[in-house]
Write a protein that holds these residues in place. Structure first.
Motif, short mmCIF file in Angstrom:
data_model
loop_
_atom_site.label_atom_id
_atom_site.label_comp_id
_atom_site.label_asym_id
_atom_site.label_seq_id
_atom_site.Cartn_x
_atom_site.Cartn_y
_atom_site.Cartn_z
N MET A 1 7.52 14.26 -3.25
CA MET A 1 7.69 13.40 -2.10
C MET A 1 6.41 12.59 -1.81
O MET A 1 6.46 11.38 -1.56
CB MET A 1 8.07 14.24 -0.87
N LYS A 2 5.26 13.26 -1.85
CA LYS A 2 3.99 12.57 -1.61
C LYS A 2 3.74 11.51 -2.68
O LYS A 2 3.26 10.40 -2.38
CB LYS A 2 2.84 13.58 -1.57
N PHE A 3 4.05 11.82 -3.93
CA PHE A 3 3.82 10.86 -5.01
C PHE A 3 4.68 9.61 -4.81
O PHE A 3 4.20 8.48 -4.89
CB PHE A 3 4.13 11.50 -6.36
N MET A 4 5.98 9.84 -4.52
CA MET A 4 6.89 8.71 -4.37
C MET A 4 6.55 7.88 -3.13
O MET A 4 6.68 6.65 -3.14
CB MET A 4 8.33 9.20 -4.33
N ALA A 5 6.11 8.55 -2.07
CA ALA A 5 5.71 7.82 -0.86
C ALA A 5 4.49 6.96 -1.14
O ALA A 5 4.39 5.81 -0.68
CB ALA A 5 5.44 8.80 0.28
N ALA A 6 3.53 7.50 -1.91
CA ALA A 6 2.34 6.73 -2.26
C ALA A 6 2.70 5.52 -3.12
O ALA A 6 2.14 4.43 -2.96
CB ALA A 6 1.34 7.63 -2.99
N GLU A 7 3.66 5.72 -4.04
CA GLU A 7 4.10 4.60 -4.87
C GLU A 7 4.77 3.52 -4.01
O GLU A 7 4.60 2.32 -4.24
CB GLU A 7 5.07 5.10 -5.95
N ALA A 8 5.54 3.96 -3.01
CA ALA A 8 6.20 3.00 -2.12
C ALA A 8 5.17 2.19 -1.34
O ALA A 8 5.34 0.97 -1.15
CB ALA A 8 7.13 3.75 -1.15
N GLU A 9 4.09 2.86 -0.92
CA GLU A 9 3.04 2.14 -0.21
C GLU A 9 2.33 1.15 -1.12
O GLU A 9 1.96 0.04 -0.69
CB GLU A 9 2.05 3.13 0.39
N LYS A 10 2.13 1.53 -2.38
CA LYS A 10 1.52 0.60 -3.34
C LYS A 10 2.37 -0.66 -3.48
O LYS A 10 1.85 -1.76 -3.67
CB LYS A 10 1.34 1.27 -4.70
N ASN A 11 3.68 -0.48 -3.39
CA ASN A 11 4.61 -1.60 -3.51
C ASN A 11 4.87 -2.28 -2.17
O ASN A 11 5.73 -3.17 -2.08
CB ASN A 11 5.94 -1.12 -4.11
N HIS A 12 4.15 -1.83 -1.12
CA HIS A 12 4.24 -2.41 0.22
C HIS A 12 5.67 -2.36 0.78
O HIS A 12 6.08 -3.25 1.53
CB HIS A 12 3.74 -3.87 0.21
N LEU A 13 6.40 -1.32 0.41
CA LEU A 13 7.75 -1.18 0.93
C LEU A 13 7.76 -0.93 2.44
O LEU A 13 8.73 -1.27 3.12
CB LEU A 13 8.48 -0.04 0.21
N GLN A 14 6.68 -0.34 2.94
CA GLN A 14 6.60 -0.06 4.37
C GLN A 14 6.52 -1.33 5.21
O GLN A 14 6.70 -1.30 6.43
CB GLN A 14 5.41 0.85 4.68
N ASP A 15 6.25 -2.46 4.56
CA ASP A 15 6.15 -3.74 5.29
C ASP A 15 7.44 -4.55 5.20
O ASP A 15 7.49 -5.68 5.70
CB ASP A 15 5.00 -4.57 4.71
N GLN A 16 8.46 -3.97 4.57
CA GLN A 16 9.71 -4.71 4.39
C GLN A 16 10.79 -4.18 5.34
O GLN A 16 10.84 -2.98 5.63
CB GLN A 16 10.20 -4.59 2.94
#
Length: 347
Positions: free
Chosen positions: A117-132
């Protein structure tokens, strides 16, 4: 920083400093369902494969004392990195409190999921998904909702203080709330729709008129001197109390019984019998054997919780009034796809 204390009307002043209101949208239920499904996968192992019967085991080695595990003890390795007991405990705290017992029943699986979960969340942040959108808004809502609930609990469980003097005054001012009565009952049931295929030995159900006539006749017998307990044993359709000569036990003001029943009970004096009381499926006769007021020490905790609830409700009502919407454009507010959200509740 000193913690503010709130007593009665002081909660209204508190409301001026708060601008949060609950919007318990469906996303909360969806998030809970998601966690339940994910954690079920985490804590439930696969169907085990039954191995062939092993050969006879060699003699067991002498038992040794288990090693002491400290937070610094290395307990496992994942993806080439060693993890200590303290690090594992910290990772498992990612799971909500209500799931802690489950995840700790299978530590290895839970740790694997937490790291995934932590790995995938970090990858999502790298892809700036939290800003979409809509994730951006979802995360913001979840943050606001969590903070609001924390503030609700802070106010309800810490800042609202009920003093012993408040409890005593409430007890003295509301003696009727803490009465308790020991009662006997006779219950005569009726049925508006008798069963189509009754059992051969089944008792024929009474109509409402027949049940009323029967309960009125029983009341006349009691007034004439008949023994209430004997009549209850022979006639009451409440089998549990009938087996005990009509003894129904204790009824309190806070008991979960119909208001008509409670009102009648606490209007009767010991020894008195009620008039027949109609309920949806039958009639009752009630006799009060004893009635007394519960001692203060026995209800003190109950009073404390009741006063906290009242003061918290007052606080929330001030927020409700503060953030009440004055509609300027009825067209804009005309569409109502769903009911408005409920106010938050203290946990």
């Amino acid at each position: 920083m000193a913690t503010a204390k709130y007593h009665g009307s002081e909660l209204k002043e508190r409301s001026a400093a708060h601008g949060k209101i609950d919007f318990n949208l469906r996303i909360v239920a969806m998030r809970t369902l998601f966690l339940s499904v994910v954690l079920a996968a985490v804590v439930c192992g696969q169907t085990p494969v039954v191995p062939p019967t092993p050969p006879a085991a060699p003699p067991a080695a002498p038992a040794t004392s288990p090693a002491i595990i400290t937070p610094e003890t290395v307990v496992g390795e994942v993806d080439g990195k060693q993890y200590t007991a303290g690090e594992v405990d910290a990772l498992l705290k990612l799971f909500p409190p209500q799931y802690q017992r489950q995840v700790r029943g299978d530590l290895a699986r839970a740790l694997s999921f937490a790291l995934t979960m932590k790995f995938m969340a970090a990858e999502a942040e790298k892809n700036h998904l939290q800003d979409q959108s809509p994730l951006k808004e979802t995360l913001e809502y979840q943050k606001l909702n969590a903070l609001m609930q924390a503030e609700v609990n802070q106010i309800r469980n810490v800042e609202i203080v009920v003093l012993p003097a408040d409890e005593e005054k409430y007890y003295k001012d509301h003696p009727e709330l803490y009465q308790e009565a020991k009662v006997k009952v006779i219950y005569v049931a009726f049925s508006a729709a008798p069963p189509k295929n009754p059992a051969p030995d089944a008792k024929k159900p009474l109509t409402e008129a027949e049940a009323k006539a029967k309960i009125e006749d029983l009341k006349k017998q009691i007034v004439a001197g008949a023994d209430f307990g004997k009549l209850a044993k022979e006639n009451s359709d409440d089998k549990d109390s009938a087996a005990k000569d009509g003894d129904f036990g204790l009824i309190k003001k806070s008991s979960q019984y119909p208001e008509l029943i409670k009102k009648t009970v606490f209007e009767l004096k010991p020894g008195q019998v009620s008039e027949p009381l109609r309920q949806p499926n039958g009639f009752y006769l009630i006799r009060v054997d004893e009635s007394h007021e519960l001692p203060y020490e026995q209800v003190r905790v109950q009073i404390n919780e009741e006063l906290k609830r009242k003061r918290f409700d007052e606080y929330m009502q001030t927020l409700q009034k503060r953030f009440e919407v004055k509609v300027e454009n009825t067209t804009f507010f005309a569409t109502k796809p769903q009911a408005p959200p409920a106010l938050p509740q203290a946990r």
